[in-house]
Enzyme design. Structure first.
Site, PDB file in Angstrom:
ATOM      1  N   CYS A 123       0.834  -1.061  -0.050  1.00 57.25           N
ATOM      2  CA  CYS A 123       0.081   0.053  -0.106  1.00 57.25           C
ATOM      3  C   CYS A 123       0.830   1.100   0.064  1.00 57.25           C
ATOM      4  O   CYS A 123       1.762   1.344   0.596  1.00 57.25           O
ATOM      5  CB  CYS A 123      -1.003  -0.021   1.367  1.00 57.25           C
ATOM      6  N   GLY A 164       1.608  -6.093   8.605  1.00 56.02           N
ATOM      7  CA  GLY A 164       1.382  -7.489   7.786  1.00 56.02           C
ATOM      8  C   GLY A 164      -0.131  -7.510   7.534  1.00 56.02           C
ATOM      9  O   GLY A 164      -1.008  -6.850   8.171  1.00 56.02           O
ATOM     10  N   SER A 196      -8.239  -6.703  10.886  1.00 52.55           N
ATOM     11  CA  SER A 196      -8.325  -5.876   9.864  1.00 52.55           C
ATOM     12  C   SER A 196      -7.472  -6.594   8.633  1.00 52.55           C
ATOM     13  O   SER A 196      -6.602  -7.096   8.542  1.00 52.55           O
ATOM     14  CB  SER A 196      -7.619  -4.334  10.371  1.00 52.55           C
ATOM     15  N   HIS A 221     -10.220   2.421   1.527  1.00 48.91           N
ATOM     16  CA  HIS A 221      -9.595   3.773   1.060  1.00 48.91           C
ATOM     17  C   HIS A 221      -9.907   4.587  -0.111  1.00 48.91           C
ATOM     18  O   HIS A 221      -9.221   5.484  -0.567  1.00 48.91           O
ATOM     19  CB  HIS A 221      -8.073   3.473   1.056  1.00 48.91           C
ATOM     20  N   CYS A 338       0.949   2.103  11.769  1.00 48.74           N
ATOM     21  CA  CYS A 338       1.468   0.608  11.027  1.00 48.74           C
ATOM     22  C   CYS A 338       3.085   0.577  10.630  1.00 48.74           C
ATOM     23  O   CYS A 338       3.267   1.349   9.635  1.00 48.74           O
ATOM     24  CB  CYS A 338       0.391   0.594  10.019  1.00 48.74           C
TER      25      CYS A 338
HETATM   26  N1  SAH Z   1      -3.022  -5.300   6.775  1.00 52.36           N
HETATM   27  C1  SAH Z   1      -4.172  -4.710   7.445  1.00 52.36           C
HETATM   28  C2  SAH Z   1      -3.995  -4.605   8.765  1.00 52.36           C
HETATM   29  C3  SAH Z   1      -2.660  -3.623   9.118  1.00 52.36           C
HETATM   30  S1  SAH Z   1      -2.610  -1.964   8.677  1.00 52.36           S
HETATM   31  C4  SAH Z   1      -4.873  -3.768   6.606  1.00 52.36           C
HETATM   32  O1  SAH Z   1      -4.434  -3.334   5.664  1.00 52.36           O
HETATM   33  O2  SAH Z   1      -5.908  -3.497   7.074  1.00 52.36           O
HETATM   34  C5  SAH Z   1      -3.945  -1.242   9.806  1.00 52.36           C
HETATM   35  C6  SAH Z   1      -4.422  -0.097   9.195  1.00 52.36           C
HETATM   36  O3  SAH Z   1      -3.652   0.931   9.188  1.00 52.36           O
HETATM   37  C7  SAH Z   1      -5.259  -0.223   7.930  1.00 52.36           C
HETATM   38  O4  SAH Z   1      -6.593   0.228   7.813  1.00 52.36           O
HETATM   39  C8  SAH Z   1      -4.252   0.916   7.073  1.00 52.36           C
HETATM   40  O5  SAH Z   1      -4.955   1.064   5.814  1.00 52.36           O
HETATM   41  C9  SAH Z   1      -4.049   1.641   7.944  1.00 52.36           C
HETATM   42  N2  SAH Z   1      -2.794   2.634   7.556  1.00 52.36           N
HETATM   43  C10 SAH Z   1      -1.413   1.903   7.371  1.00 52.36           C
HETATM   44  N3  SAH Z   1      -0.540   2.806   7.245  1.00 52.36           N
HETATM   45  C11 SAH Z   1      -1.260   4.122   7.577  1.00 52.36           C
HETATM   46  C12 SAH Z   1      -0.846   5.355   7.426  1.00 52.36           C
HETATM   47  N4  SAH Z   1       0.583   5.975   7.050  1.00 52.36           N
HETATM   48  N5  SAH Z   1      -1.613   6.443   7.827  1.00 52.36           N
HETATM   49  C13 SAH Z   1      -3.142   6.114   8.203  1.00 52.36           C
HETATM   50  N6  SAH Z   1      -3.301   4.727   8.342  1.00 52.36           N
HETATM   51  C14 SAH Z   1      -2.570   3.638   7.746  1.00 52.36           C
HETATM   52 FE1  SF4 Z   2      -1.313  -2.408   3.217  1.00 52.59          FE
HETATM   53 FE2  SF4 Z   2      -1.971  -3.296   5.573  1.00 52.59          FE
HETATM   54 FE3  SF4 Z   2       0.043  -4.297   4.263  1.00 52.59          FE
HETATM   55 FE4  SF4 Z   2       0.202  -1.869   5.334  1.00 52.59          FE
HETATM   56  S1  SF4 Z   2       0.063  -3.834   6.426  1.00 52.59           S
HETATM   57  S2  SF4 Z   2       0.817  -2.561   3.196  1.00 52.59           S
HETATM   58  S3  SF4 Z   2      -2.067  -0.991   4.957  1.00 52.59           S
HETATM   59  S4  SF4 Z   2      -2.217  -4.384   3.697  1.00 52.59           S
END
Ligand code: SAH
Ligand code: SF4
Length: 366
Positions: A123, A164, A196, A221, A338
């Site tokens: 992401c 993760g 999540s 998102h 995260c």
């Molecule tokens: N991989 C899973 C869970 C871990 S991330 C997921 O993507 O849902 C947990 C949450 O933090 C997710 O909703 C993700 O989109 C958000 N997130 C990650 N990096 C972020 C950032 N820099 N600012 C705001 N939200 C973020």
């Molecule tokens: Fe995307 Fe969640 Fe993996 Fe971060 S931890 S790269 S938000 S899937």
């Protein structure tokens, strides 16, 4: 050596039965390991000495060593970096305590756990995603993050929102969840646990069939597939429509409302018009939108919207009948986003490597 908590309760029971132990031993061992959080079999004082020796010969109960701890919010937010061995691999977990009465006794203590070292989903806005994928965690390594904190204080909630993608490490995630909710394990309420996911449809459907009542958050998102694919490069073939359908099946199977996470990025996905389209897509679903103002992470080139823009987006959703909240920001100064602590440490290590490589003769160049 195998960690005891990589076994399911059934596997532990079978191992004990194989040694001719009575059925209640499973409960005894589980309670020592999870409720008391002991890290040696020697400490299980009500087990026969021979059984303790046999367990120790085959399994370990070791905790993960602490590499770094950071505390913020007057001790209400603690982030810990745990050592996984194997050449500098580490994983982070965060504890957040909420004390609405301010009587000094937290009413809710949430631990945020990681399920992988790095993440393969990539992401654009996520520090973990930018690091790439290293490996899946074992069930015992997921549980170790919670146990690190339960040894100190009661934990009421666990959210799978650290490093993760939990549903990309499905088996280990589920094994950890089963121990968390087992009455002889951590004995937590199923409703106190939230998984999540970036939106792995097959994983959501599999989870719906588990007969659990754990909470599900789907990271959306974007209100349209085109933008979503830019933000989540690996979203690939999955459409928002398929995700909403999978979420609906989860609501039906679990009786739980589904939350959609939406990281707000200025002028990328935070326009009122996008809020209206998002609302349209979620209409008719028992849904809740959790808005997360972007937490700036190194190198992403994205911006966090102003408070006014966040409010405007939220109001737009609410006006369209969609329940929306803005995630409470915790531990800003310890970078609770995260993956961020891991990144700090990785950067520090990289800097050291660079210094070291400059000092060392580069032999292969001759
Ligand atoms: N991989 C899973 C869970 C871990 S991330 C997921 O993507 O849902 C947990 C949450 O933090 C997710 O909703 C993700 O989109 C958000 N997130 C990650 N990096 C972020 C950032 N820099 N600012 C705001 N939200 C973020
Ligand atoms: Fe995307 Fe969640 Fe993996 Fe971060 S931890 S790269 S938000 S899937």
């Amino acid at each position: 050596m195998r960690h005891l908590l990589d076994l399911t309760k059934e596997e532990l029971a079978a191992w004990l039965a194989g040694r001719g132990e009575p059925g209640y031993r499973t409960q005894q061992v589980a309670r020592w390991a999870l409720q008391r959080g002991v890290t040696t079999f020697e400490a299980m004082t009500d087990l026969p000495a021979g059984l303790r020796t046999a367990l120790a010969a085959e399994f370990t109960l070791a905790a993960l060593p602490v590499l770094a701890t950071r505390v913020a919010d007057d001790g209400d937010t603690t982030k810990v970096l745990l050592d996984l061995g194997g050449g500098g691999q580490a994983v982070e977990a965060v504890r957040m305590s909420y004390d609405p009465d301010e009587d000094g006794v937290p009413d809710r203590t949430t631990v945020c756990v990681s399920t992988q070292v790095g993440c393969a989903m990539g992401c654009a806005f996520c520090a973990t995603g930018q690091q790439g994928f290293t490996r899946n965690l074992h069930p015992s390594e997921i549980l170790a993050q919670v146990l690190h904190f339960t040894r100190d204080r009661r934990v009421t909630n666990v959210v799978f929102m650290g490093m993760g993608e939990p549903l990309a490490n499905y088996a280990a995630t589920l094994r950890a969840v089963r121990w968390m909710v087992d009455p002889d394990g951590l004995d937590m309420r199923q409703r106190g646990i939230t998984i999540s996911t970036v939106g792995i449809v097959s994983g959501i459907r599999r989870l719906a069939a588990e007969g659990l009542q754990v909470g599900l958050t789907v990271s959306l998102h974007a209100p349209d597939d085109e933008l979503r694919r830019r933000l989540i490069p690996t979203a690939g073939g999955v459409t928002i429509e398929e995700l909403v359908e999978a979420a609906r099946s989860y609501v039906e199977a679990s009786g739980r409302r589904v939350t959609f996470a939406y990281a707000l990025l200025e002028h990328v996905n935070d326009e009122p018009e996008q809020a209206r389209r998002l609302a349209q897509r979620l209409r008719g679903l028992q849904a809740h939108v959790n808005l997360i103002p972007y937490n700036p992470t190194a190198g992403a080139g994205l911006r966090r919207p102003s408070r006014e823009r966040v409010r405007a987006f939220q109001r737009e959703l609410q006006a369209a009948g969609i329940n929306a909240t803005v995630r409470v920001e915790r531990g800003q100064e310890i970078a609770a986003a995260c993956g961020q602590l891991r990144t700090d440490v990785a950067l520090a290590a990289a800097r050291n490597d660079e210094a070291a490589s400059q000092a060392a003769p580069v032999e292969w160049r001759g």
